[in-house]
Design a protein around this motif. Structure first.
Motif, PDB file in Angstrom:
ATOM      1  N   PRO A 189      37.976  68.827  12.755  1.00 44.48           N
ATOM      2  CA  PRO A 189      36.600  68.633  12.298  1.00 44.48           C
ATOM      3  C   PRO A 189      36.138  67.193  12.537  1.00 44.48           C
ATOM      4  CG  PRO A 189      38.086  68.612  10.432  1.00 44.48           C
ATOM      5  CD  PRO A 189      38.924  68.938  11.635  1.00 44.48           C
ATOM      6  N   THR A 190      34.819  67.023  12.579  1.00 44.75           N
ATOM      7  CA  THR A 190      34.221  65.707  12.783  1.00 44.75           C
ATOM      8  C   THR A 190      33.412  65.321  11.560  1.00 44.75           C
ATOM      9  OG1 THR A 190      34.091  66.008  15.173  1.00 44.75           O
ATOM     10  CG2 THR A 190      32.650  64.346  14.209  1.00 44.75           C
ATOM     11  N   LEU A 191      33.807  64.221  10.932  1.00 39.88           N
ATOM     12  CA  LEU A 191      33.053  63.659   9.820  1.00 39.88           C
ATOM     13  C   LEU A 191      32.054  62.654  10.378  1.00 39.88           C
ATOM     14  CD1 LEU A 191      35.997  62.851   7.365  1.00 39.88           C
ATOM     15  CD2 LEU A 191      34.861  65.047   7.774  1.00 39.88           C
ATOM     16  N   LEU A 192      30.947  62.492   9.686  1.00 36.81           N
ATOM     17  CA  LEU A 192      29.918  61.547  10.119  1.00 36.81           C
ATOM     18  C   LEU A 192      29.412  60.748   8.933  1.00 36.81           C
ATOM     19  CD1 LEU A 192      27.699  60.398  12.077  1.00 36.81           C
ATOM     20  CD2 LEU A 192      26.302  62.385  11.424  1.00 36.81           C
ATOM     21  N   THR A 193      29.216  59.452   9.159  1.00 29.63           N
ATOM     22  CA  THR A 193      28.433  58.650   8.230  1.00 29.63           C
ATOM     23  C   THR A 193      27.446  57.833   9.046  1.00 29.63           C
ATOM     24  OG1 THR A 193      28.516  57.227   6.268  1.00 29.63           O
ATOM     25  CG2 THR A 193      29.887  56.575   8.128  1.00 29.63           C
ATOM     26  N   VAL A 194      26.230  57.694   8.514  1.00 24.32           N
ATOM     27  CA  VAL A 194      25.193  56.862   9.130  1.00 24.32           C
ATOM     28  C   VAL A 194      24.859  55.805   8.103  1.00 24.32           C
ATOM     29  CG1 VAL A 194      22.867  56.803  10.112  1.00 24.32           C
ATOM     30  CG2 VAL A 194      24.329  58.809  10.471  1.00 24.32           C
ATOM     31  N   ALA A 195      25.307  54.586   8.353  1.00 22.73           N
ATOM     32  CA  ALA A 195      25.193  53.559   7.314  1.00 22.73           C
ATOM     33  C   ALA A 195      25.356  52.176   7.917  1.00 22.73           C
ATOM     34  CB  ALA A 195      26.258  53.772   6.231  1.00 22.73           C
ATOM     35  N   ARG A 196      24.791  51.208   7.223  1.00 21.69           N
ATOM     36  CA  ARG A 196      25.015  49.819   7.583  1.00 21.69           C
ATOM     37  C   ARG A 196      26.466  49.468   7.245  1.00 21.69           C
ATOM     38  NH1 ARG A 196      22.830  44.514   5.202  1.00 21.69           N
ATOM     39  NH2 ARG A 196      22.629  43.166   7.025  1.00 21.69           N
ATOM     40  N   LEU A 197      27.102  48.700   8.089  1.00 25.83           N
ATOM     41  CA  LEU A 197      28.504  48.359   7.857  1.00 25.83           C
ATOM     42  C   LEU A 197      28.603  47.222   6.855  1.00 25.83           C
ATOM     43  CD1 LEU A 197      30.110  48.699  11.399  1.00 25.83           C
ATOM     44  CD2 LEU A 197      30.076  50.334   9.501  1.00 25.83           C
ATOM     45  N   ILE A 198      28.551  47.604   5.587  1.00 24.42           N
ATOM     46  CA  ILE A 198      28.761  46.703   4.459  1.00 24.42           C
ATOM     47  C   ILE A 198      29.625  47.452   3.453  1.00 24.42           C
ATOM     48  CG2 ILE A 198      26.632  45.357   4.737  1.00 24.42           C
ATOM     49  CD1 ILE A 198      25.312  47.128   2.646  1.00 24.42           C
ATOM     50  N   PRO A 228      27.125  43.267   8.969  1.00 22.96           N
ATOM     51  CA  PRO A 228      27.918  42.037   8.916  1.00 22.96           C
ATOM     52  C   PRO A 228      29.408  42.244   8.706  1.00 22.96           C
ATOM     53  CG  PRO A 228      26.615  42.329   6.908  1.00 22.96           C
ATOM     54  CD  PRO A 228      26.147  43.357   7.878  1.00 22.96           C
ATOM     55  N   ALA A 229      29.809  43.430   8.209  1.00 23.02           N
ATOM     56  CA  ALA A 229      31.234  43.672   7.966  1.00 23.02           C
ATOM     57  C   ALA A 229      31.909  44.388   9.135  1.00 23.02           C
ATOM     58  CB  ALA A 229      31.415  44.487   6.686  1.00 23.02           C
ATOM     59  N   ARG A 230      31.274  44.394  10.303  1.00 22.28           N
ATOM     60  CA  ARG A 230      31.835  45.145  11.433  1.00 22.28           C
ATOM     61  C   ARG A 230      33.231  44.638  11.818  1.00 22.28           C
ATOM     62  NH1 ARG A 230      32.630  45.823  16.765  1.00 22.28           N
ATOM     63  NH2 ARG A 230      32.009  47.848  17.674  1.00 22.28           N
ATOM     64  N   GLU A 231      33.412  43.332  11.897  1.00 23.61           N
ATOM     65  CA  GLU A 231      34.700  42.791  12.305  1.00 23.61           C
ATOM     66  C   GLU A 231      35.800  43.179  11.316  1.00 23.61           C
ATOM     67  OE1 GLU A 231      36.828  38.480  13.357  1.00 23.61           O
ATOM     68  OE2 GLU A 231      34.664  38.603  13.038  1.00 23.61           O
ATOM     69  N   VAL A 246      38.419  57.147  15.243  1.00 23.66           N
ATOM     70  CA  VAL A 246      37.098  56.700  14.803  1.00 23.66           C
ATOM     71  C   VAL A 246      36.269  56.273  16.008  1.00 23.66           C
ATOM     72  CG1 VAL A 246      35.820  55.045  13.385  1.00 23.66           C
ATOM     73  CG2 VAL A 246      38.025  55.934  12.591  1.00 23.66           C
ATOM     74  N   ASP A 247      35.044  56.752  16.081  1.00 28.94           N
ATOM     75  CA  ASP A 247      34.087  56.322  17.103  1.00 28.94           C
ATOM     76  C   ASP A 247      33.034  55.445  16.439  1.00 28.94           C
ATOM     77  OD1 ASP A 247      35.321  57.749  19.135  1.00 28.94           O
ATOM     78  OD2 ASP A 247      34.161  59.561  18.719  1.00 28.94           O
ATOM     79  N   LEU A 248      33.040  54.155  16.770  1.00 28.87           N
ATOM     80  CA  LEU A 248      32.020  53.228  16.269  1.00 28.87           C
ATOM     81  C   LEU A 248      30.864  53.243  17.249  1.00 28.87           C
ATOM     82  CD1 LEU A 248      33.774  50.005  14.905  1.00 28.87           C
ATOM     83  CD2 LEU A 248      32.106  51.430  13.739  1.00 28.87           C
TER      84      LEU A 248
END
Length: 388
Positions: A189-198, A228-231, A246-248
């Motif tokens: 299965p594929t989970l999805l989130t659409v969100a700012r990386l914080i 801002p929390a991508r790294e 994970v696909d970013l």
């Protein structure tokens, strides 16, 4: 008055996020309700980091442009789509304090509110300035009853109204809604989130939960968003050995975002961010995705547990993992949630929700006009004449 003139202040399109998507829907809906709308930018000017000098210069320039529009166009009401945090508070307060005597009246729409900080130890200045801002508004529009309760407790004399964001769903994916759901444990299965990386969006908790789920079954995660929390997020992925799972995707919109929703089997957003009702959840519902999220703010108002999604506590990766895994194993529940969500999101059509906005704006303009006429009719006190 004939048509209500509304000056709408909202985020610049280049910053991304929900406000630029909502602005044209709100404006078009208000125009159908008998308003003339002019939109002006009122936010950060760019999506990435701004220096302090750029912030000060940009907000000052915005304020000058707004006041020029006030003088030249003379709107009946100013509608501000903003957020209740330090940057939004300072920006909106500068506007509220420079509009003389509430003419035109100000209506604030809080897309996210740090109202949980009001009245708390160490938050005296934030509380005082927040109260000063909302007291200068004719009405404050909120996106959840949780925020309404908190604001009324701290500012009982202010008018608050709970509204819902407008949303035009895509054409229902009837293939998703009618096709048999897989019951094979080898299915990926594929989970999805659409969100700012914080961190507040729960993205790190989601990574930890994914690592737990993958001990028992294959699973992939799509992340649409940047921040801002991508790294730190990338480092956590590597530490958990999730790079291949994970696909970013970064910030995506339009057809690419639509395709991302269609690829997913489940939408997960374990947020504890100070927002109203996330637009991403509404989008996921429109594509027939079951939802796993936290019981906060607008989600608690609009989602029924077991019907539209499942709730988890924030900061609890093991419970999140157990809930997601259980839902992936429950074919019937996923199917019923998909159909219920498509039906539910239709209730947010602009034709159904924007008349409430128009009612609030018209009321603010009428009240301001009545006060102005009352002041004009009030007799001036004459100074006593000195008989000497």
């Amino acid at each position: 008055m004939s048509r209500l003139r509304v000056l709408m202040l909202t985020a610049y399109p280049d910053i991304g996020g929900p406000l630029p998507k909502l602005a044209p829907l709100v404006a078009a809906g208000l125009e159908r309700c008998g308003c003339d709308v002019v939109i002006r930018g009122w936010s950060a000017h760019r999506a990435d980091h701004e220096t302090l000098a750029a912030k000060v210069a940009g907000r000052a320039a915005d304020l000058v442009r707004v006041h020029r529009c006030l003088r030249q166009w003379r709107p009946h009401v100013v509608y501000v789509a903003s957020a209740h945090n330090w940057s939004g508070l300072v920006r909106d307060l500068a506007l509220a304090l420079t509009i003389r005597c509430g003419r035109p009246p100000l209506v604030l729409h809080m897309h996210g509110s740090k109202c949980d900080r009001l009245g708390q130890p160490g938050e005296r200045l934030f509380t005082t300035l927040s109260a000063l801002l909302v007291r200068r508004a004719s009405s404050v529009m909120l996106l959840s009853t949780e925020e309404l309760t908190s604001w009324r407790r701290n500012c009982p004399q202010v008018r608050f109204d709970v509204v819902v964001n407008p949303f035009i769903p895509p054409r229902p994916d009837y293939e998703r809604l009618t096709r048999p759901q897989s019951t094979d444990r080898s299915w990926t299965p594929t989970l999805l989130t659409v969100a700012r990386l914080i961190p507040e969006k729960g993205v790190f908790d989601l990574l930890d939960a994914l690592a737990i789920i993958r001990r028992d079954r294959p699973c992939r995660l799509l992340i649409a968003g940047t921040g801002p929390a991508r790294e730190d997020f990338v480092n956590r992925m590597a530490a958990l050995d999730l790079n291949d799972a994970v696909d970013l995707l970064g910030y995506v919109s339009g057809p690419e975002l639509e395709e991302t929703y269609r690829r997913a089997d489940l939408f997960v957003l374990p947020t504890y961010f100070a927002e109203g009702f996330p637009l991403a959840i509404m989008e996921a519902m429109s594509y027939g995705l079951p939802i796993v999220t936290t019981r906060i703010r607008g989600s608690a108002d609009h989602l029924v547990a077991g019907e539209h999604g499942l709730f988890v506590p924030p900061h609890d990766a093991p419970t999140l993992a157990k809930t997601v895994a259980g839902l992936l194993d429950d074919t019937a529940l996923r199917t019923s949630m998909a159909r219920a969500n498509v039906a539910r999101v239709a209730e947010y059509d602009p034709e159904r929700v924007i008349p409430r906005y128009a009612q609030i704006l018209h009321s603010a303009a009428r009240n301001a006009k009545s006060r102005q006429e009352g002041e004009a009719c009030r007799p001036h006190r004459e100074m006593p004449v000195d008989p000497g």
